[in-house]
Write a protein that holds these residues in place. Structure first.
Motif, PDB file in Angstrom:
ATOM      1  N   ASN A 113       0.825  -1.216   0.000  1.00 40.04           N
ATOM      2  CA  ASN A 113       0.000   0.000   0.000  1.00 40.04           C
ATOM      3  C   ASN A 113       0.852   1.255   0.000  1.00 40.04           C
ATOM      4  OD1 ASN A 113      -2.331  -1.507  -0.023  1.00 40.04           O
ATOM      5  ND2 ASN A 113      -2.541  -1.493   2.202  1.00 40.04           N
ATOM      6  N   GLU A 114       1.916   1.259   0.795  1.00 44.04           N
ATOM      7  CA  GLU A 114       2.797   2.427   0.849  1.00 44.04           C
ATOM      8  C   GLU A 114       3.540   2.620  -0.469  1.00 44.04           C
ATOM      9  OE1 GLU A 114       5.188   1.596   4.273  1.00 44.04           O
ATOM     10  OE2 GLU A 114       3.670   2.324   5.671  1.00 44.04           O
ATOM     11  N   PHE A 115       3.959   1.518  -1.109  1.00 48.89           N
ATOM     12  CA  PHE A 115       4.636   1.632  -2.408  1.00 48.89           C
ATOM     13  C   PHE A 115       3.680   2.189  -3.462  1.00 48.89           C
ATOM     14  CE2 PHE A 115       8.073  -1.015  -0.766  1.00 48.89           C
ATOM     15  CZ  PHE A 115       9.168  -0.483  -1.431  1.00 48.89           C
ATOM     16  N   LEU A 116       2.432   1.711  -3.473  1.00 44.10           N
ATOM     17  CA  LEU A 116       1.455   2.223  -4.432  1.00 44.10           C
ATOM     18  C   LEU A 116       1.175   3.701  -4.190  1.00 44.10           C
ATOM     19  CD1 LEU A 116      -1.039  -0.783  -4.499  1.00 44.10           C
ATOM     20  CD2 LEU A 116       0.462  -0.045  -6.355  1.00 44.10           C
ATOM     21  N   GLU A 117       1.035   4.058  -2.928  1.00 45.78           N
ATOM     22  CA  GLU A 117       0.741   5.448  -2.569  1.00 45.78           C
ATOM     23  C   GLU A 117       1.873   6.384  -2.982  1.00 45.78           C
ATOM     24  OE1 GLU A 117       0.361   7.848   1.605  1.00 45.78           O
ATOM     25  OE2 GLU A 117      -0.723   5.935   1.467  1.00 45.78           O
ATOM     26  N   ILE A 118       3.114   6.003  -2.683  1.00 47.50           N
ATOM     27  CA  ILE A 118       4.242   6.882  -3.016  1.00 47.50           C
ATOM     28  C   ILE A 118       4.469   6.945  -4.525  1.00 47.50           C
ATOM     29  CG2 ILE A 118       6.099   5.177  -2.758  1.00 47.50           C
ATOM     30  CD1 ILE A 118       6.306   8.835  -1.674  1.00 47.50           C
ATOM     31  N   SER A 119       4.225   5.848  -5.234  1.00 47.56           N
ATOM     32  CA  SER A 119       4.398   5.887  -6.688  1.00 47.56           C
ATOM     33  C   SER A 119       3.366   6.820  -7.327  1.00 47.56           C
ATOM     34  CB  SER A 119       4.328   4.491  -7.293  1.00 47.56           C
ATOM     35  OG  SER A 119       3.066   3.924  -7.106  1.00 47.56           O
ATOM     36  N   GLU A 120       2.127   6.786  -6.843  1.00 47.26           N
ATOM     37  CA  GLU A 120       1.095   7.700  -7.357  1.00 47.26           C
ATOM     38  C   GLU A 120       1.456   9.143  -7.039  1.00 47.26           C
ATOM     39  OE1 GLU A 120      -1.551   7.189  -9.283  1.00 47.26           O
ATOM     40  OE2 GLU A 120      -0.990   5.074  -9.413  1.00 47.26           O
ATOM     41  N   LYS A 121       1.920   9.366  -5.831  1.00 47.83           N
ATOM     42  CA  LYS A 121       2.280  10.714  -5.394  1.00 47.83           C
ATOM     43  C   LYS A 121       3.426  11.266  -6.235  1.00 47.83           C
ATOM     44  CE  LYS A 121       3.749  13.039  -1.151  1.00 47.83           C
ATOM     45  NZ  LYS A 121       4.127  12.831   0.245  1.00 47.83           N
ATOM     46  N   LEU A 122       4.436  10.433  -6.497  1.00 48.21           N
ATOM     47  CA  LEU A 122       5.583  10.881  -7.286  1.00 48.21           C
ATOM     48  C   LEU A 122       5.205  11.103  -8.747  1.00 48.21           C
ATOM     49  CD1 LEU A 122       8.424   8.661  -5.788  1.00 48.21           C
ATOM     50  CD2 LEU A 122       8.160  11.126  -5.549  1.00 48.21           C
ATOM     51  N   CYS A 123       4.312  10.276  -9.287  1.00 46.22           N
ATOM     52  CA  CYS A 123       3.905  10.420 -10.689  1.00 46.22           C
ATOM     53  C   CYS A 123       3.161  11.728 -10.933  1.00 46.22           C
ATOM     54  CB  CYS A 123       3.035   9.243 -11.125  1.00 46.22           C
ATOM     55  SG  CYS A 123       3.986   7.746 -11.429  1.00 46.22           S
ATOM     56  N   SER A 124       2.525  12.274  -9.905  1.00 44.89           N
ATOM     57  CA  SER A 124       1.753  13.503 -10.075  1.00 44.89           C
ATOM     58  C   SER A 124       2.608  14.755  -9.888  1.00 44.89           C
ATOM     59  CB  SER A 124       0.585  13.522  -9.092  1.00 44.89           C
ATOM     60  OG  SER A 124       1.065  13.586  -7.767  1.00 44.89           O
ATOM     61  N   LYS A 125       3.893  14.571  -9.593  1.00 41.67           N
ATOM     62  CA  LYS A 125       4.768  15.729  -9.387  1.00 41.67           C
ATOM     63  C   LYS A 125       5.560  16.019 -10.655  1.00 41.67           C
ATOM     64  CE  LYS A 125       5.280  15.608  -4.406  1.00 41.67           C
ATOM     65  NZ  LYS A 125       6.228  15.642  -3.308  1.00 41.67           N
ATOM     66  N   GLY A 126       6.734  16.594 -10.493  1.00 45.98           N
ATOM     67  CA  GLY A 126       7.584  16.987 -11.619  1.00 45.98           C
ATOM     68  C   GLY A 126       8.127  15.816 -12.417  1.00 45.98           C
ATOM     69  N   ARG A 127       8.928  16.152 -13.414  1.00 53.12           N
ATOM     70  CA  ARG A 127       9.434  15.153 -14.352  1.00 53.12           C
ATOM     71  C   ARG A 127      10.344  14.123 -13.699  1.00 53.12           C
ATOM     72  NH1 ARG A 127      12.653  17.227 -19.445  1.00 53.12           N
ATOM     73  NH2 ARG A 127      14.228  15.631 -19.254  1.00 53.12           N
ATOM     74  N   SER A 128      11.280  14.565 -12.867  1.00 52.24           N
ATOM     75  CA  SER A 128      12.198  13.621 -12.228  1.00 52.24           C
ATOM     76  C   SER A 128      11.466  12.733 -11.224  1.00 52.24           C
ATOM     77  CB  SER A 128      13.362  14.348 -11.562  1.00 52.24           C
ATOM     78  OG  SER A 128      12.886  15.271 -10.612  1.00 52.24           O
ATOM     79  N   GLU A 129      10.500  13.302 -10.494  1.00 50.61           N
ATOM     80  CA  GLU A 129       9.710  12.499  -9.562  1.00 50.61           C
ATOM     81  C   GLU A 129       8.842  11.488 -10.308  1.00 50.61           C
ATOM     82  OE1 GLU A 129       9.901  15.799  -9.330  1.00 50.61           O
ATOM     83  OE2 GLU A 129      10.403  16.346  -7.274  1.00 50.61           O
ATOM     84  N   ALA A 130       8.289  11.915 -11.462  1.00 53.99           N
ATOM     85  CA  ALA A 130       7.449  11.022 -12.259  1.00 53.99           C
ATOM     86  C   ALA A 130       8.255   9.842 -12.782  1.00 53.99           C
ATOM     87  CB  ALA A 130       6.824  11.790 -13.420  1.00 53.99           C
ATOM     88  N   THR A 131       9.509  10.079 -13.117  1.00 60.73           N
ATOM     89  CA  THR A 131      10.376   8.992 -13.580  1.00 60.73           C
ATOM     90  C   THR A 131      10.573   7.965 -12.467  1.00 60.73           C
ATOM     91  OG1 THR A 131      11.529  10.557 -15.013  1.00 60.73           O
ATOM     92  CG2 THR A 131      12.620   8.458 -14.593  1.00 60.73           C
ATOM     93  N   ILE A 132      10.815   8.447 -11.271  1.00 65.32           N
ATOM     94  CA  ILE A 132      10.985   7.548 -10.125  1.00 65.32           C
ATOM     95  C   ILE A 132       9.678   6.797  -9.862  1.00 65.32           C
ATOM     96  CG2 ILE A 132      11.459   7.431  -7.646  1.00 65.32           C
ATOM     97  CD1 ILE A 132      13.196   9.978  -8.034  1.00 65.32           C
ATOM     98  N   GLY A 133       8.545   7.511  -9.921  1.00 64.37           N
ATOM     99  CA  GLY A 133       7.241   6.897  -9.695  1.00 64.37           C
ATOM    100  C   GLY A 133       6.928   5.819 -10.717  1.00 64.37           C
ATOM    101  N   GLU A 134       7.247   6.078 -11.983  1.00 66.96           N
ATOM    102  CA  GLU A 134       7.018   5.081 -13.039  1.00 66.96           C
ATOM    103  C   GLU A 134       7.898   3.853 -12.830  1.00 66.96           C
ATOM    104  OE1 GLU A 134       4.735   4.869 -15.448  1.00 66.96           O
ATOM    105  OE2 GLU A 134       3.858   6.683 -14.595  1.00 66.96           O
ATOM    106  N   HIS A 135       9.138   4.087 -12.434  1.00 66.21           N
ATOM    107  CA  HIS A 135      10.045   2.964 -12.163  1.00 66.21           C
ATOM    108  C   HIS A 135       9.506   2.113 -11.011  1.00 66.21           C
ATOM    109  CE1 HIS A 135      13.776   0.690 -11.993  1.00 66.21           C
ATOM    110  NE2 HIS A 135      13.775   0.880 -10.673  1.00 66.21           N
TER     111      HIS A 135
END
Length: 187
Positions: A113-135
């Motif tokens: 649940n925490e991994f899903l939550e943080i990946s969604e949160k990172l994907c909605s931010k800037g480009r570098s965060e979205a890259t981390i979230g997608e990974h």
């Protein structure tokens, strides 16, 4: 030895962390540890088993680290490095003094649940965060999901085994001798 343990327990968490880090660094510099790592790498073991690389850096300077496998579990850490500069106004020209570096670590995710939550949160931010979230979504979340399902299956098996043992113990408590009549043996 117990005196050292008590002294260690009395320390605040930050000091304990620094002590453990220093012990790990000292241990890594000892010859047998270096030889072990070298021998394992000659056998084809990846350096990633001994040294963890960063997952990525966010635009705010935070660095994300991922550590995990099917044995120890999965963890996502966030490292915030804050560098503070102070002006030294002594003397003719004001100049900067040595910067003060403050490093803070945070455990961001330890379960699915925490991994899903943080990946969604990172994907909605800037480009570098979205890259981390997608990974995280593509590579790490499936591994965490597999690990969690395995853990749940193991837990269910243990519970079923315990229930069987309890039923067996319960049945043995009330087991009595057979009440049937014995026939005399005739030869």
């Amino acid at each position: 030895c117990s005196k050292e343990v008590e002294t260690f327990k009395e320390q605040d968490p930050v000091n304990r962390l620094f002590i453990l880090k220093a012990l790990c660094e000292v241990r890594l510099e000892q010859n047998d540890a270096v030889c072990y790592i070298t021998d394992e790498m000659k056998k084809g073991v990846s350096i990633g088993n001994f040294r963890k690389d960063k997952l990525g850096s966010a635009s705010d300077g935070a660095i994300y680290w991922y550590v995990g496998d099917s044995t120890i579990g999965h963890r996502l850490y966030k490292e915030d490095v804050l560098v503070g500069f102070k002006n030294n106004w002594k003397g003719k020209d004001g100049r900067l003094t040595k910067p003060v570096t403050n490093i803070q670590w945070e455990t961001v995710a330890t379960n699915l649940n925490e991994f899903l939550e943080i990946s969604e949160k990172l994907c909605s931010k800037g480009r570098s965060e979205a890259t981390i979230g997608e990974h995280l979504k593509e590579n790490i979340v499936p591994a965490v999901e597999k690990f969690q399902k395995k853990k749940e299956r193991d837990l269910k098996r243990r519970q079923q085994k315990n229930e069987r043992l309890e039923r067996l113990a319960f049945a043995n408590v009330f087991q009595t001798r057979s009440l049937r009549e014995r026939k005399a043996v005739s030869y």
